[in-house]
Design an enzyme around this catalytic site. Structure first.
Site, PDB file in Angstrom:
ATOM      1  N   ASP A  35      30.836  43.884  38.009  1.00 49.24           N
ATOM      2  CA  ASP A  35      32.028  43.051  38.203  1.00 49.24           C
ATOM      3  C   ASP A  35      32.181  42.118  36.997  1.00 49.24           C
ATOM      4  O   ASP A  35      31.208  41.535  36.510  1.00 49.24           O
ATOM      5  CB  ASP A  35      31.892  42.229  39.493  1.00 49.24           C
ATOM      6  N   ILE A  36      33.409  41.971  36.523  1.00 45.55           N
ATOM      7  CA  ILE A  36      33.664  41.158  35.333  1.00 45.55           C
ATOM      8  C   ILE A  36      33.479  39.665  35.616  1.00 45.55           C
ATOM      9  O   ILE A  36      33.254  38.879  34.692  1.00 45.55           O
ATOM     10  CB  ILE A  36      35.097  41.449  34.799  1.00 45.55           C
ATOM     11  N   ASN A  97      37.080  44.396  50.735  1.00 46.50           N
ATOM     12  CA  ASN A  97      38.279  43.678  51.155  1.00 46.50           C
ATOM     13  C   ASN A  97      39.461  44.634  51.244  1.00 46.50           C
ATOM     14  O   ASN A  97      39.612  45.523  50.398  1.00 46.50           O
ATOM     15  CB  ASN A  97      38.591  42.563  50.148  1.00 46.50           C
ATOM     16  N   GLU A 105      42.203  41.853  45.845  1.00 48.01           N
ATOM     17  CA  GLU A 105      42.850  41.583  44.550  1.00 48.01           C
ATOM     18  C   GLU A 105      43.268  42.880  43.858  1.00 48.01           C
ATOM     19  O   GLU A 105      44.350  42.949  43.268  1.00 48.01           O
ATOM     20  CB  GLU A 105      41.852  40.811  43.682  1.00 48.01           C
ATOM     21  N   VAL A 106      42.400  43.876  43.911  1.00 46.70           N
ATOM     22  CA  VAL A 106      42.672  45.136  43.221  1.00 46.70           C
ATOM     23  C   VAL A 106      42.928  46.219  44.279  1.00 46.70           C
ATOM     24  O   VAL A 106      42.038  46.524  45.082  1.00 46.70           O
ATOM     25  CB  VAL A 106      41.493  45.529  42.313  1.00 46.70           C
ATOM     26  N   HIS A 110      37.269  49.698  46.846  1.00 49.14           N
ATOM     27  CA  HIS A 110      35.998  49.395  46.198  1.00 49.14           C
ATOM     28  C   HIS A 110      35.082  48.692  47.178  1.00 49.14           C
ATOM     29  O   HIS A 110      35.527  47.976  48.078  1.00 49.14           O
ATOM     30  CB  HIS A 110      36.188  48.524  44.958  1.00 49.14           C
ATOM     31  N   HIS A 112      31.855  46.055  47.037  1.00 49.84           N
ATOM     32  CA  HIS A 112      31.031  45.146  46.251  1.00 49.84           C
ATOM     33  C   HIS A 112      29.586  45.276  46.755  1.00 49.84           C
ATOM     34  O   HIS A 112      29.352  45.243  47.963  1.00 49.84           O
ATOM     35  CB  HIS A 112      31.446  43.687  46.470  1.00 49.84           C
TER      36      HIS A 112
HETATM   37  P1  5GP Z   1      38.692  42.250  45.544  1.00 47.39           P
HETATM   38  O1  5GP Z   1      39.113  40.818  45.702  1.00 47.39           O
HETATM   39  O2  5GP Z   1      39.889  43.159  45.309  1.00 47.39           O
HETATM   40  O3  5GP Z   1      37.803  42.713  46.649  1.00 47.39           O
HETATM   41  O4  5GP Z   1      37.777  42.296  44.261  1.00 47.39           O
HETATM   42  C1  5GP Z   1      38.211  42.690  42.990  1.00 47.39           C
HETATM   43  C2  5GP Z   1      37.067  42.444  42.032  1.00 47.39           C
HETATM   44  O5  5GP Z   1      37.388  43.079  40.804  1.00 47.39           O
HETATM   45  C3  5GP Z   1      36.819  40.965  41.714  1.00 47.39           C
HETATM   46  O6  5GP Z   1      35.468  40.634  42.079  1.00 47.39           O
HETATM   47  C4  5GP Z   1      37.061  40.862  40.212  1.00 47.39           C
HETATM   48  O7  5GP Z   1      36.161  39.991  39.563  1.00 47.39           O
HETATM   49  C5  5GP Z   1      36.891  42.295  39.745  1.00 47.39           C
HETATM   50  N1  5GP Z   1      37.688  42.651  38.581  1.00 47.39           N
HETATM   51  C6  5GP Z   1      38.995  42.382  38.353  1.00 47.39           C
HETATM   52  N2  5GP Z   1      39.387  42.880  37.168  1.00 47.39           N
HETATM   53  C7  5GP Z   1      38.303  43.489  36.627  1.00 47.39           C
HETATM   54  C8  5GP Z   1      38.090  44.191  35.397  1.00 47.39           C
HETATM   55  O8  5GP Z   1      38.969  44.366  34.562  1.00 47.39           O
HETATM   56  N3  5GP Z   1      36.831  44.677  35.191  1.00 47.39           N
HETATM   57  C9  5GP Z   1      35.821  44.507  36.094  1.00 47.39           C
HETATM   58  N4  5GP Z   1      34.639  45.023  35.795  1.00 47.39           N
HETATM   59  N5  5GP Z   1      35.992  43.856  37.262  1.00 47.39           N
HETATM   60  C10 5GP Z   1      37.223  43.344  37.517  1.00 47.39           C
END
Ligand code: 5GP
Length: 126
Positions: A35-36, A97, A105-106, A110, A112
Site C-alpha cells: 500500500d502506498i 471495504n 476509495e478504489v 482488494h 488489505h
Molecule cells: P480502500 O479505502 O479502497 O479500501 O483502500 C484503498 C487503498 O489503496 C488505500 O489504503 C490507499 O493507500 C491505497 N492506494 C491508493 N492509491 C494507490 C496507489 O497508487 N498505489 C498503491 N500502492 N496504493 C494505493
C-alpha cells in the site's frame, strides 16, 4: 443494479503497468503489492486481475479458478511474511471495504493484509 467497473481506477492502471507498484506476489489471476500509504508496518493490498468492484461482485462473478487463486495468494503472502498465527507468526488482519458505508476509495476489489503492530479492536466506535 448491475455492477459498473471503472477501467480508469488506479488499480486497473497498476494492472496495465501504467503506474508502478511494489509487488509482493503475482500469480496468474492475482497481484499483491505494498500500500502506498501504509497504516501498519505490514500493509499489503491483494487484488484480482479481473474487473471486479468489491467482494460480493468477485464472489458472484469470478471463476472458481480466480477465487481459489486469490485466496491461496493471501495465504501464501501470510506464510511468506511469517504472519501465520498457527505457525508462530504474529497474526494479521484482512479488511475489504465495499461501497460508501465502508469508505471504499478504489473501486477495484482488494483485500488489505495488515500486521506488524497491535491493531486493536476490529472497529472504532462510531
Ligand atoms: P480502500 O479505502 O479502497 O479500501 O483502500 C484503498 C487503498 O489503496 C488505500 O489504503 C490507499 O493507500 C491505497 N492506494 C491508493 N492509491 C494507490 C496507489 O497508487 N498505489 C498503491 N500502492 N496504493 C494505493
Amino acid at each position: 443494479m448491475a455492477y459498473s467497473y471503472d477501467p480508469q481506477n488506479i488499480f486497473a492502471r497498476i494492472l496495465r503497468g501504467e503506474i508502478p507498484n511494489n509487488t509482493v506476489m503475482e500469480t496468474e489471476h492475482t497481484l499483491a503489492f505494498a500500500d502506498i500509504f501504509p497504516q501498519a508496518p505490514v500493509h499489503v493490498l491483494v487484488i484480482p486481475k479481473g474487473p471486479y468492484v468489491c467482494a460480493d461482485h468477485f464472489g458472484l462473478a469470478a471463476t472458481d479458478a480466480e477465487i481459489v487463486d486469490f485466496n491461496r495468494t493471501i495465504a501464501k503472502i501470510c506464510a511468506q511474511l511469517d504472519l501465520q498465527p498457527g505457525e508462530g507468526g504474529q497474526g494479521y488482519r484482512t479488511i475489504s471495504n465495499a461501497g460508501d458505508v465502508a469508505a471504499q476509495e478504489v473501486p477495484h476489489y482488494h483485500v488489505h493484509i495488515l500486521s506488524g503492530r497491535p491493531l486493536g479492536r476490529m472497529l472504532q466506535p462510531a
